[in-house]
Design an enzyme around this catalytic site. Sequence first.
Site, mmCIF file in Angstrom:
data_model
loop_
_atom_site.group_PDB
_atom_site.id
_atom_site.type_symbol
_atom_site.label_atom_id
_atom_site.label_comp_id
_atom_site.label_asym_id
_atom_site.label_seq_id
_atom_site.Cartn_x
_atom_site.Cartn_y
_atom_site.Cartn_z
ATOM 1 N N HIS A 105 -20.163 69.593 -42.380
ATOM 2 C CA HIS A 105 -21.475 68.994 -42.150
ATOM 3 C C HIS A 105 -22.361 69.245 -43.365
ATOM 4 O O HIS A 105 -21.923 69.819 -44.364
ATOM 5 C CB HIS A 105 -22.114 69.472 -40.839
ATOM 6 C CG HIS A 105 -22.419 70.945 -40.797
ATOM 7 N ND1 HIS A 105 -23.355 71.526 -41.604
ATOM 8 C CD2 HIS A 105 -21.896 71.942 -40.044
ATOM 9 C CE1 HIS A 105 -23.425 72.817 -41.348
ATOM 10 N NE2 HIS A 105 -22.530 73.102 -40.411
ATOM 11 N N HIS A 128 -22.542 72.559 -45.317
ATOM 12 C CA HIS A 128 -21.438 72.838 -46.241
ATOM 13 C C HIS A 128 -21.608 72.031 -47.528
ATOM 14 O O HIS A 128 -21.392 72.538 -48.634
ATOM 15 C CB HIS A 128 -20.086 72.482 -45.607
ATOM 16 C CG HIS A 128 -19.861 73.127 -44.274
ATOM 17 N ND1 HIS A 128 -19.523 72.421 -43.154
ATOM 18 C CD2 HIS A 128 -19.955 74.427 -43.883
ATOM 19 C CE1 HIS A 128 -19.400 73.248 -42.131
ATOM 20 N NE2 HIS A 128 -19.657 74.467 -42.547
ATOM 21 N N CYS A 148 -18.391 89.464 -32.666
ATOM 22 C CA CYS A 148 -18.638 88.033 -32.423
ATOM 23 C C CYS A 148 -17.448 87.247 -32.966
ATOM 24 O O CYS A 148 -17.220 87.234 -34.180
ATOM 25 C CB CYS A 148 -19.919 87.552 -33.105
ATOM 26 S SG CYS A 148 -20.069 85.742 -33.014
ATOM 27 N N CYS A 203 -18.500 84.576 -35.673
ATOM 28 C CA CYS A 203 -18.790 85.120 -37.010
ATOM 29 C C CYS A 203 -17.556 85.825 -37.559
ATOM 30 O O CYS A 203 -17.499 86.109 -38.751
ATOM 31 C CB CYS A 203 -19.880 86.191 -36.974
ATOM 32 S SG CYS A 203 -21.484 85.709 -36.424
ATOM 33 N N CYS A 258 -24.939 87.303 -29.860
ATOM 34 C CA CYS A 258 -24.924 87.162 -31.312
ATOM 35 C C CYS A 258 -26.229 86.503 -31.742
ATOM 36 O O CYS A 258 -26.587 85.449 -31.215
ATOM 37 C CB CYS A 258 -23.733 86.293 -31.731
ATOM 38 S SG CYS A 258 -23.838 85.776 -33.462
ATOM 39 N N HIS A 265 -25.070 82.888 -33.275
ATOM 40 C CA HIS A 265 -24.434 81.873 -32.428
ATOM 41 C C HIS A 265 -24.946 81.865 -30.987
ATOM 42 O O HIS A 265 -24.581 80.983 -30.210
ATOM 43 C CB HIS A 265 -22.914 82.071 -32.432
ATOM 44 C CG HIS A 265 -22.304 81.792 -33.771
ATOM 45 N ND1 HIS A 265 -21.963 82.784 -34.655
ATOM 46 C CD2 HIS A 265 -22.016 80.622 -34.392
ATOM 47 C CE1 HIS A 265 -21.475 82.234 -35.758
ATOM 48 N NE2 HIS A 265 -21.507 80.934 -35.632
ATOM 49 N N LYS A 297 -30.867 76.425 -37.319
ATOM 50 C CA LYS A 297 -29.834 76.231 -38.326
ATOM 51 C C LYS A 297 -29.018 75.000 -37.926
ATOM 52 O O LYS A 297 -28.644 74.842 -36.774
ATOM 53 C CB LYS A 297 -28.921 77.464 -38.337
ATOM 54 C CG LYS A 297 -27.749 77.322 -39.290
ATOM 55 C CD LYS A 297 -26.798 78.496 -39.135
ATOM 56 C CE LYS A 297 -25.543 78.288 -39.956
ATOM 57 N NZ LYS A 297 -24.452 79.176 -39.572
ATOM 58 N N LYS A 325 -22.619 72.520 -36.322
ATOM 59 C CA LYS A 325 -21.847 71.684 -35.415
ATOM 60 C C LYS A 325 -22.017 72.155 -33.978
ATOM 61 O O LYS A 325 -22.231 71.358 -33.068
ATOM 62 C CB LYS A 325 -20.385 71.747 -35.851
ATOM 63 C CG LYS A 325 -19.387 71.156 -34.905
ATOM 64 C CD LYS A 325 -19.540 69.646 -34.802
ATOM 65 C CE LYS A 325 -18.509 69.062 -33.862
ATOM 66 N NZ LYS A 325 -18.493 69.682 -32.560
HETATM 67 N N1 MSP Z 1 -15.488 81.277 -43.994
HETATM 68 C C1 MSP Z 1 -16.724 81.954 -44.159
HETATM 69 C C2 MSP Z 1 -17.017 82.199 -45.631
HETATM 70 C C3 MSP Z 1 -15.970 82.978 -46.366
HETATM 71 S S1 MSP Z 1 -16.361 83.113 -48.064
HETATM 72 C C4 MSP Z 1 -15.296 84.234 -48.665
HETATM 73 C C5 MSP Z 1 -17.840 81.121 -43.551
HETATM 74 N N2 MSP Z 1 -17.594 79.828 -43.375
HETATM 75 S S2 MSP Z 1 -18.605 78.777 -42.731
HETATM 76 O O1 MSP Z 1 -17.931 77.526 -42.777
HETATM 77 O O2 MSP Z 1 -19.041 79.222 -41.452
HETATM 78 O O3 MSP Z 1 -19.875 78.762 -43.623
HETATM 79 C C6 MSP Z 1 -19.749 78.500 -44.987
HETATM 80 C C7 MSP Z 1 -21.086 78.409 -45.655
HETATM 81 O O4 MSP Z 1 -21.819 77.320 -45.129
HETATM 82 C C8 MSP Z 1 -21.945 79.650 -45.485
HETATM 83 O O5 MSP Z 1 -22.475 80.002 -46.747
HETATM 84 C C9 MSP Z 1 -23.042 79.204 -44.583
HETATM 85 O O6 MSP Z 1 -24.235 79.862 -44.873
HETATM 86 C C10 MSP Z 1 -23.137 77.731 -44.972
HETATM 87 N N3 MSP Z 1 -23.819 76.973 -43.945
HETATM 88 C C11 MSP Z 1 -23.393 76.671 -42.690
HETATM 89 N N4 MSP Z 1 -24.409 76.036 -42.045
HETATM 90 C C12 MSP Z 1 -25.494 75.937 -42.857
HETATM 91 C C13 MSP Z 1 -26.736 75.310 -42.798
HETATM 92 N N5 MSP Z 1 -27.181 74.708 -41.727
HETATM 93 N N6 MSP Z 1 -27.488 75.295 -43.919
HETATM 94 C C14 MSP Z 1 -27.043 75.804 -45.107
HETATM 95 N N7 MSP Z 1 -25.882 76.389 -45.187
HETATM 96 C C15 MSP Z 1 -25.169 76.648 -44.045
HETATM 97 O O7 MSP Z 1 -18.904 81.666 -43.301
#
Ligand code: MSP
Length: 520
Positions: free
Chosen positions: A17, A20, A125, A128, A143, A146, A303, A306
Amino acid sequence: MSFYVTTPIYYVNAAPHLGHAYTTIAADVMARHHRQRGEATFFLTGTDEHGEPVADAAHALGVTPQELADRNAERFKALAPQIEASNDFFIRTTDPQHMTKVQEVLTRVRENGFVYEGTYEGWYCPRCADFKAENEIDEGNRCPIHHIELTREQEDSYFFKLSAFQERLEALYAERTDFVLPRTRYNEALSFIRSGLRDVPLSRHKLTWGVPVPWDTEHVFYVWFDALLNYYSALSYAPAPAGLPEDESADLLKTFWPPSYHLIGKDILRFHAVYWPALLMAAELELPEHMLVHGFLLMDGEKMSKSLGNVLDPFAVIERFGADALRFYLLRDVPLGQDGSVSTASFEQRYESELANELGNLASRTIAMIGRYRDGTIAPGEVDAVLREDFLGLSEGVSECLDRAELTLALDEIWQRVRRLNRYVEEQAPWQLAKEPTRAGDLDLVLRTLAEGIRCVTVLLWPYIPTSAERLLAALGAPGLSLAGAALGTGGIEQVEPLEPLFPKDRGERELQSGEGTVA
Ligand code: MSP
C-alpha cells in the site's frame, strides 16, 4: 565514494500500500541523486517472508507460507517499477543465499559469546512479531499499534545478549549524534538504551517458518534477526549494478558496506537503532552511517494500513496521474520524518497548482514562445545576471539537504526556483518584447535564461519526477543528468522541440481511495 541506501523489507502478509511505496520512493530519490553525483550507488529493497505475521496470514487464507510469500513478493516486486524505483536488487528472505548468510553471521555471534539458552516469558504481538515490555502495552493487554490482544508466550529460546552492549551503544550515540535522524528519534532510541537493555530472544521454538538455527534445528531464528541481516546478505550475492567498474563489482560488500542510510518507519526504530548496531558489533561488522526514521502516512488520523482498511490506493493514483505525481506529492506534502495526513483533495490540489501550473505551464509556455518567436532556436550567449545570482549555490544546497536526508527541504529549495522562473516570465513579459524589434537581444536573453533555468531545475527534480524530467530535458535538447551540469548557464541549449503537456489537467475520474478488500 560510494552510497548504499536501503528500505525496510516488507512483510508479505498483505499486498503493498501507499505506506510501503512512500519509503521506497524516498530511498529512490536519494539513490538517484547520488548517481547524479557520479557516485557508485546501491539501492536495496525487498520482502520479509518468515515469521508469524506471514505464517498466520497464510494459515488464515488456507495456503502455505511459501505460497503466500511467492504471491505477495511478486506484488511488491511489481510495485517497484510502477513507482519508478530504480533499486539495484530485490531481496527475498527465502532466498537460500540469504538464509545461509544469516546462519553464518549468527553462528559467529554465538562463537563470540553473545548467545545463550533460556526461557522467554512475556507478552507478544504476532502482527509486530515483537515481544512487548510492560510499559509498551495498551489497556486490556493490547498492542498499541495493531490494537489486537497480545498473547502470553512462554517458550525455550536462544537469547541474544543485548545487555552486553549497553555501554558501547551509549558511546556510539554520544560519538555519532547523526546516527539516527531526525533528532527526536535519536532521543527516543537513546532513552530506550539508557532505560537499561535486556537480552532478547534470538530464536523461536514454536515456529517452523523461518531460518533454521544451525546448532539446534528444533529452532528457527526470530524473524527480526533474519530480516535485519538482509542489508548485509544482499551484497554477498546480488549482481553488480550496471556500469559499476570491474574492480568495484567483484565484491559488493567491500564496495558498499557499511550502509550510508537505512530508511525506516518509526514503528521499527528499536530494531534498527538498538538491536541492529548491537548485532553488528557482536558479529564484528561495521555499523551503518545513518538511519532516517520517517513518520506515518495518516488518513483520518490513523496509520494507513491494510488491516485498518484506510488506504490511498497507489495503483489507482498512478493510473490516473502517473507515478511522478505520486512521488512529488508524497515528498512535497509530508515532511519526511513527521506524520502526515494525505488525502485525495490535497493530492489533486498539489497536482493542479504546482505540477500542472507552476512547472508544466512554465515549460509549455517557454517552449511555445521559443517556437513562436525564434523558430525553436536559442541564440548563444550569457544568461541574465539577476537570475544567475538567484540560482547561485542551488545544486550545492540541494546536495547538502539530501546528505542530511532532508528530502522535503531539498524539493522546496528547487521549487522556490521554479516559482522564481514563473515570476521572471511575468516581470520580463517576453510577449511584449517580441512586439519591439529593437529589443530582439533582450528577448533572446530572456528566452535563453528561461530555457536554462528550466533545464537546471529539471536536472535537480529528476530524482523526484524522473519520467517527466527526462521528457522535459529531451524537449530542451539537453538530456544530461549529471549534477555537475545543474548550474545555470552551463547547458548550452541550442534547439527546443514541442512538448505535450507534462501534467495534463483532465485525468478521468477513477476513485483514488480504496477501502478494505480492494487492495488485498
Ligand atoms: N518486515 C518489517 C521490516 C523489516 S526491516 C529489516 C516490517 N514490515 S512492514 O511491511 O510491516 O513495514 C515496512 C515499512 O512500512 C515500515 O517502515 C513501516 O513503518 C512502513 N509503513 C507501513 N505503513 C505505513 C504508513 N501508513 N505510513 C508510512 N509508512 C508505513 O515492519
